[in-house]
Design an enzyme around this catalytic site. Structure first.
Site: not given
Ligand code: G3I
Length: 302
Positions: A127, A235, A237
Protein backbone atom coordinates in the site's frame (compact mmCIF):
# COMPACT_ATOMS: atom_id res chain seq x y z
CA UNK A 1 -13.38 -31.20 -7.90
CA UNK A 2 -15.40 -30.51 -4.80
CA UNK A 3 -13.21 -28.05 -2.86
CA UNK A 4 -11.82 -24.66 -3.86
CA UNK A 5 -8.19 -25.66 -3.48
CA UNK A 6 -8.50 -28.86 -5.46
CA UNK A 7 -10.50 -27.11 -8.16
CA UNK A 8 -7.88 -24.35 -8.50
CA UNK A 9 -5.07 -26.92 -8.60
CA UNK A 10 -6.45 -28.30 -11.86
CA UNK A 11 -4.90 -25.29 -13.59
CA UNK A 12 -1.81 -25.14 -11.38
CA UNK A 13 -3.22 -22.36 -9.25
CA UNK A 14 -4.05 -22.13 -5.54
CA UNK A 15 -7.14 -20.89 -3.70
CA UNK A 16 -6.30 -19.42 -0.32
CA UNK A 17 -7.73 -17.59 2.65
CA UNK A 18 -6.60 -15.20 5.33
CA UNK A 19 -6.34 -16.98 8.68
CA UNK A 20 -6.56 -15.36 12.10
CA UNK A 21 -4.65 -17.31 14.76
CA UNK A 22 -7.23 -16.70 17.46
CA UNK A 23 -9.98 -18.28 15.36
CA UNK A 24 -8.23 -21.62 14.84
CA UNK A 25 -9.77 -22.95 18.07
CA UNK A 26 -13.23 -22.46 16.48
CA UNK A 27 -13.91 -25.89 15.01
CA UNK A 28 -16.38 -24.69 12.37
CA UNK A 29 -13.80 -22.20 11.15
CA UNK A 30 -10.87 -24.61 11.25
CA UNK A 31 -12.83 -27.37 9.52
CA UNK A 32 -13.83 -25.17 6.59
CA UNK A 33 -10.36 -23.65 6.31
CA UNK A 34 -8.63 -27.03 6.34
CA UNK A 35 -11.02 -28.53 3.81
CA UNK A 36 -11.40 -25.78 1.22
CA UNK A 37 -8.16 -23.83 0.90
CA UNK A 38 -4.60 -24.74 -0.08
CA UNK A 39 -2.90 -21.42 0.65
CA UNK A 40 -2.86 -19.33 3.81
CA UNK A 41 -2.10 -15.68 4.56
CA UNK A 42 -1.84 -14.57 8.18
CA UNK A 43 -4.43 -11.80 8.55
CA UNK A 44 -2.39 -9.83 11.11
CA UNK A 45 0.19 -12.12 12.72
CA UNK A 46 3.15 -11.54 10.39
CA UNK A 47 2.79 -7.76 10.37
CA UNK A 48 5.43 -5.45 11.82
CA UNK A 49 3.72 -4.74 15.16
CA UNK A 50 3.20 -8.46 15.77
CA UNK A 51 6.65 -9.72 14.77
CA UNK A 52 8.90 -6.95 16.14
CA UNK A 53 7.01 -5.37 19.06
CA UNK A 54 10.25 -3.99 20.51
CA UNK A 55 13.13 -2.97 18.30
CA UNK A 56 15.36 -5.96 17.63
CA UNK A 57 13.18 -8.31 19.70
CA UNK A 58 11.30 -10.53 17.32
CA UNK A 59 8.24 -12.50 18.39
CA UNK A 60 6.86 -15.17 16.09
CA UNK A 61 4.44 -16.80 18.53
CA UNK A 62 1.23 -15.84 16.74
CA UNK A 63 2.80 -15.95 13.29
CA UNK A 64 4.03 -19.48 13.90
CA UNK A 65 0.58 -20.57 15.08
CA UNK A 66 -0.74 -19.66 11.64
CA UNK A 67 2.34 -20.94 9.80
CA UNK A 68 2.41 -24.29 11.63
CA UNK A 69 -1.32 -24.84 11.19
CA UNK A 70 -0.94 -24.20 7.48
CA UNK A 71 1.97 -26.58 7.04
CA UNK A 72 0.40 -29.29 9.19
CA UNK A 73 -2.65 -29.06 6.96
CA UNK A 74 -0.68 -29.18 3.73
CA UNK A 75 -1.03 -25.55 2.68
CA UNK A 76 1.47 -23.08 1.28
CA UNK A 77 1.93 -19.72 2.98
CA UNK A 78 1.93 -16.16 1.64
CA UNK A 79 3.88 -13.81 3.89
CA UNK A 80 2.12 -10.53 4.72
CA UNK A 81 3.72 -7.96 5.11
CA UNK A 82 7.24 -6.59 5.67
CA UNK A 83 7.16 -2.85 4.94
CA UNK A 84 3.94 -0.92 5.44
CA UNK A 85 2.87 2.48 6.79
CA UNK A 86 0.18 0.85 8.96
CA UNK A 87 0.37 -1.47 11.96
CA UNK A 88 3.85 -0.28 12.81
CA UNK A 89 4.84 -0.73 16.45
CA UNK A 90 5.20 2.47 18.45
CA UNK A 91 8.98 2.40 18.33
CA UNK A 92 8.94 2.37 14.54
CA UNK A 93 6.30 5.09 14.28
CA UNK A 94 8.61 7.39 16.19
CA UNK A 95 11.61 6.84 13.87
CA UNK A 96 12.49 8.81 10.76
CA UNK A 97 15.25 9.26 8.24
CA UNK A 98 18.22 6.92 8.17
CA UNK A 99 17.27 5.31 11.49
CA UNK A 100 13.88 4.30 10.12
CA UNK A 101 15.44 3.13 6.86
CA UNK A 102 17.81 0.89 8.82
CA UNK A 103 14.99 -0.37 11.02
CA UNK A 104 13.03 -1.35 7.91
CA UNK A 105 16.02 -3.25 6.55
CA UNK A 106 16.62 -4.95 9.90
CA UNK A 107 12.96 -5.90 10.14
CA UNK A 108 12.91 -7.47 6.68
CA UNK A 109 16.07 -9.41 7.49
CA UNK A 110 14.79 -10.59 10.87
CA UNK A 111 11.42 -11.84 9.69
CA UNK A 112 12.64 -13.36 6.44
CA UNK A 113 15.45 -15.19 8.23
CA UNK A 114 12.92 -16.88 10.53
CA UNK A 115 10.92 -18.13 7.54
CA UNK A 116 13.77 -18.60 5.08
CA UNK A 117 12.87 -21.12 2.40
CA UNK A 118 9.35 -21.58 3.84
CA UNK A 119 7.26 -18.83 2.26
CA UNK A 120 5.93 -19.08 -1.30
CA UNK A 121 5.33 -15.34 -1.73
CA UNK A 122 6.15 -12.35 0.45
CA UNK A 123 4.25 -9.08 0.30
CA UNK A 124 7.47 -7.11 0.68
CA UNK A 125 5.85 -3.68 0.42
CA UNK A 126 2.17 -2.98 1.02
CA UNK A 127 0.00 0.00 0.00
CA UNK A 128 2.69 2.54 -0.94
CA UNK A 129 0.56 4.61 -3.34
CA UNK A 130 -1.88 7.37 -2.48
CA UNK A 131 -5.60 7.07 -3.08
CA UNK A 132 -7.33 9.41 -5.49
CA UNK A 133 -6.22 10.82 -8.80
CA UNK A 134 -2.71 12.05 -8.00
CA UNK A 135 -0.80 8.89 -8.89
CA UNK A 136 1.64 9.91 -6.16
CA UNK A 137 3.27 7.85 -3.50
CA UNK A 138 1.40 7.75 -0.20
CA UNK A 139 2.89 10.14 2.32
CA UNK A 140 4.27 8.06 5.17
CA UNK A 141 7.27 7.90 7.44
CA UNK A 142 8.75 5.27 5.12
CA UNK A 143 8.20 7.42 2.02
CA UNK A 144 9.87 10.35 3.78
CA UNK A 145 13.06 8.27 4.12
CA UNK A 146 13.44 8.70 0.35
CA UNK A 147 11.67 7.57 -2.80
CA UNK A 148 14.00 4.58 -3.13
CA UNK A 149 12.65 2.90 0.01
CA UNK A 150 10.61 0.41 -2.00
CA UNK A 151 13.49 -0.82 -4.13
CA UNK A 152 15.72 -1.02 -1.06
CA UNK A 153 13.08 -3.22 0.57
CA UNK A 154 12.98 -5.52 -2.45
CA UNK A 155 16.78 -5.78 -2.74
CA UNK A 156 17.00 -6.56 0.97
CA UNK A 157 14.29 -9.19 0.66
CA UNK A 158 15.92 -10.92 -2.31
CA UNK A 159 19.18 -11.28 -0.40
CA UNK A 160 17.38 -12.51 2.73
CA UNK A 161 15.45 -15.33 1.02
CA UNK A 162 16.25 -15.94 -2.65
CA UNK A 163 13.57 -18.67 -2.86
CA UNK A 164 10.53 -16.53 -2.03
CA UNK A 165 8.61 -14.73 -4.74
CA UNK A 166 8.71 -11.02 -3.86
CA UNK A 167 5.44 -9.14 -4.33
CA UNK A 168 4.25 -5.55 -4.25
CA UNK A 169 0.67 -5.53 -2.87
CA UNK A 170 -2.00 -2.79 -3.00
CA UNK A 171 -5.74 -2.02 -3.18
CA UNK A 172 -7.76 0.10 -5.64
CA UNK A 173 -5.37 -0.99 -8.38
CA UNK A 174 -7.70 -3.44 -10.13
CA UNK A 175 -9.34 -0.98 -12.53
CA UNK A 176 -6.99 -0.21 -15.42
CA UNK A 177 -8.33 3.36 -15.64
CA UNK A 178 -7.48 4.37 -12.08
CA UNK A 179 -4.50 6.67 -11.52
CA UNK A 180 -3.25 4.44 -8.71
CA UNK A 181 -3.16 1.47 -11.10
CA UNK A 182 -1.12 3.47 -13.61
CA UNK A 183 1.27 4.64 -10.90
CA UNK A 184 1.86 1.07 -9.74
CA UNK A 185 2.31 -0.05 -13.35
CA UNK A 186 4.95 2.61 -13.97
CA UNK A 187 6.82 1.57 -10.83
CA UNK A 188 6.85 -2.11 -11.80
CA UNK A 189 7.92 -1.28 -15.35
CA UNK A 190 10.74 0.88 -13.97
CA UNK A 191 11.81 -1.87 -11.53
CA UNK A 192 11.90 -4.47 -14.30
CA UNK A 193 13.90 -2.17 -16.58
CA UNK A 194 16.48 -1.47 -13.86
CA UNK A 195 16.74 -4.99 -12.46
CA UNK A 196 15.11 -4.30 -9.12
CA UNK A 197 14.09 -7.79 -7.90
CA UNK A 198 10.29 -7.93 -8.04
CA UNK A 199 8.49 -11.16 -8.96
CA UNK A 200 4.82 -10.51 -8.43
CA UNK A 201 2.09 -7.96 -7.92
CA UNK A 202 -0.76 -8.58 -5.50
CA UNK A 203 -4.17 -7.08 -6.26
CA UNK A 204 -5.99 -7.00 -2.95
CA UNK A 205 -9.43 -6.78 -4.60
CA UNK A 206 -11.53 -5.36 -1.77
CA UNK A 207 -14.51 -4.53 -3.98
CA UNK A 208 -17.44 -2.48 -2.72
CA UNK A 209 -19.78 0.25 -3.93
CA UNK A 210 -17.04 2.86 -3.61
CA UNK A 211 -14.48 0.85 -5.57
CA UNK A 212 -16.46 -1.68 -7.57
CA UNK A 213 -15.23 -4.55 -9.70
CA UNK A 214 -14.86 -3.63 -13.36
CA UNK A 215 -14.45 -6.10 -16.19
CA UNK A 216 -11.22 -4.36 -17.20
CA UNK A 217 -9.58 -6.12 -14.23
CA UNK A 218 -8.57 -8.82 -16.69
CA UNK A 219 -6.80 -6.19 -18.83
CA UNK A 220 -4.99 -4.96 -15.74
CA UNK A 221 -3.79 -8.46 -14.85
CA UNK A 222 -2.68 -9.07 -18.45
CA UNK A 223 -0.82 -5.77 -18.71
CA UNK A 224 1.12 -6.36 -15.50
CA UNK A 225 1.93 -9.93 -16.51
CA UNK A 226 3.27 -8.59 -19.80
CA UNK A 227 5.87 -6.64 -17.82
CA UNK A 228 7.33 -9.97 -16.72
CA UNK A 229 5.84 -10.40 -13.24
CA UNK A 230 3.38 -12.89 -11.82
CA UNK A 231 0.07 -11.55 -10.54
CA UNK A 232 -2.24 -12.73 -7.76
CA UNK A 233 -5.57 -11.80 -6.20
CA UNK A 234 -4.49 -11.45 -2.60
CA UNK A 235 -7.34 -10.23 -0.34
CA UNK A 236 -10.57 -10.78 -2.24
CA UNK A 237 -13.88 -9.76 -0.72
CA UNK A 238 -16.90 -8.25 -2.46
CA UNK A 239 -19.69 -6.28 -0.80
CA UNK A 240 -22.81 -8.44 -0.77
CA UNK A 241 -20.85 -11.34 -2.31
CA UNK A 242 -22.66 -11.33 -5.67
CA UNK A 243 -22.10 -14.75 -7.24
CA UNK A 244 -21.59 -13.36 -10.75
CA UNK A 245 -18.89 -10.93 -9.65
CA UNK A 246 -17.02 -13.63 -7.75
CA UNK A 247 -17.14 -15.80 -10.89
CA UNK A 248 -15.85 -12.90 -12.98
CA UNK A 249 -12.82 -12.46 -10.73
CA UNK A 250 -12.04 -16.18 -10.90
CA UNK A 251 -12.38 -16.19 -14.68
CA UNK A 252 -10.12 -13.13 -14.94
CA UNK A 253 -7.37 -14.94 -13.04
CA UNK A 254 -7.87 -18.14 -15.05
CA UNK A 255 -7.56 -16.14 -18.28
CA UNK A 256 -4.09 -14.86 -17.38
CA UNK A 257 -1.37 -17.47 -17.48
CA UNK A 258 0.77 -15.65 -14.91
CA UNK A 259 -2.07 -15.35 -12.37
CA UNK A 260 -0.80 -17.59 -9.58
CA UNK A 261 -3.99 -17.87 -7.55
CA UNK A 262 -6.66 -16.22 -5.47
CA UNK A 263 -6.87 -15.53 -1.73
CA UNK A 264 -10.12 -14.50 -0.05
CA UNK A 265 -9.80 -12.26 3.03
CA UNK A 266 -11.42 -14.57 5.57
CA UNK A 267 -13.65 -17.64 5.78
CA UNK A 268 -17.16 -16.72 7.00
CA UNK A 269 -18.81 -13.30 6.81
CA UNK A 270 -18.44 -13.07 10.58
CA UNK A 271 -14.66 -13.43 10.19
CA UNK A 272 -14.40 -10.46 7.83
CA UNK A 273 -12.82 -7.10 8.69
CA UNK A 274 -16.02 -5.63 7.21
CA UNK A 275 -18.52 -8.27 8.23
CA UNK A 276 -21.47 -5.86 7.83
CA UNK A 277 -20.93 -6.07 4.06
CA UNK A 278 -21.26 -9.90 4.11
CA UNK A 279 -18.47 -10.11 1.51
CA UNK A 280 -17.19 -13.69 1.82
CA UNK A 281 -18.04 -17.21 0.61
CA UNK A 282 -19.44 -18.78 3.80
CA UNK A 283 -22.33 -17.78 6.03
CA UNK A 284 -21.78 -17.28 9.75
CA UNK A 285 -23.06 -20.82 10.43
CA UNK A 286 -20.46 -22.24 8.05
CA UNK A 287 -22.85 -23.01 5.21
CA UNK A 288 -21.87 -22.25 1.63
CA UNK A 289 -23.20 -19.10 -0.02
CA UNK A 290 -24.21 -18.85 -3.70
CA UNK A 291 -20.88 -17.10 -4.32
CA UNK A 292 -19.09 -20.24 -3.13
CA UNK A 293 -20.85 -22.35 -5.74
CA UNK A 294 -20.13 -19.78 -8.44
CA UNK A 295 -16.42 -19.74 -7.56
CA UNK A 296 -16.21 -23.54 -7.45
CA UNK A 297 -17.97 -23.88 -10.81
CA UNK A 298 -15.69 -21.29 -12.40
CA UNK A 299 -12.59 -23.04 -11.08
CA UNK A 300 -13.96 -26.31 -12.47
CA UNK A 301 -14.18 -24.75 -15.91
CA UNK A 302 -17.59 -23.16 -15.85
O1 G3I B 1 -5.66 -7.80 18.73
C1 G3I B 1 -6.27 -6.61 19.20
C2 G3I B 1 -7.05 -6.87 20.45
O2 G3I B 1 -6.15 -7.28 21.45
C3 G3I B 1 -7.79 -5.60 20.85
O3 G3I B 1 -8.59 -5.86 21.96
C4 G3I B 1 -8.67 -5.12 19.72
C5 G3I B 1 -9.38 -3.82 20.05
O4 G3I B 1 -9.50 -3.00 18.91
O5 G3I B 1 -7.85 -4.90 18.60
C6 G3I B 1 -7.19 -6.06 18.15
O6 G3I B 1 -6.40 -5.77 17.02
C7 G3I B 1 -7.12 -5.54 15.83
C8 G3I B 1 -6.65 -6.56 14.80
O7 G3I B 1 -7.24 -6.29 13.55
C9 G3I B 1 -7.00 -7.99 15.18
O8 G3I B 1 -8.38 -8.16 15.24
C10 G3I B 1 -6.83 -4.14 15.36
O9 G3I B 1 -7.43 -3.22 16.25
C11 G3I B 1 -7.38 -3.93 13.99
O10 G3I B 1 -6.93 -2.67 13.51
C12 G3I B 1 -6.89 -5.01 13.06
O11 G3I B 1 -7.48 -4.80 11.79
C13 G3I B 1 -6.83 -5.44 10.73
C14 G3I B 1 -6.41 -4.41 9.70
O12 G3I B 1 -5.83 -5.06 8.59
C15 G3I B 1 -5.42 -3.43 10.29
O13 G3I B 1 -4.91 -2.58 9.33
C16 G3I B 1 -7.78 -6.44 10.11
O14 G3I B 1 -8.01 -7.51 11.03
C17 G3I B 1 -7.19 -7.01 8.82
O15 G3I B 1 -8.17 -7.75 8.13
C18 G3I B 1 -6.75 -5.87 7.91
O16 G3I B 1 -6.17 -6.41 6.76
C19 G3I B 1 -5.74 -5.47 5.78
C20 G3I B 1 -4.50 -6.01 5.11
O17 G3I B 1 -3.51 -6.32 6.07
C21 G3I B 1 -3.96 -5.05 4.09
N1 G3I B 1 -4.98 -4.66 3.13
C22 G3I B 1 -6.23 -4.19 3.70
C23 G3I B 1 -6.79 -5.20 4.70
C24 G3I B 1 -8.13 -4.73 5.23
O18 G3I B 1 -8.02 -3.56 5.97
Amino acid sequence: ESTLGAAAAQSGRYFGTAIAANRLSDSTYATIAAREFDSVTAENEMKIDATEPQRGQFNFTAADRVYNWAVQNGKEVRGHTLAWHSQQPGWMQSLSGSALRQAMIDHINGVMAHYKGKIAQWDVVNEAFADGSSGARRDSNLQRTGNDWIEVAFRTARAADPNAKLCYNDYNVENWNWAKTQAMYNMVRDFKSRGVPIDCVGFQSHFNSGSPYDSNFRTTLQNFAALGVDVAVTELDIQGAPAATYANVVNDCLAVERCLGITVWGVRDSDSWRSEQTPLLFNNDGSKKPAYTAVLNALNGG
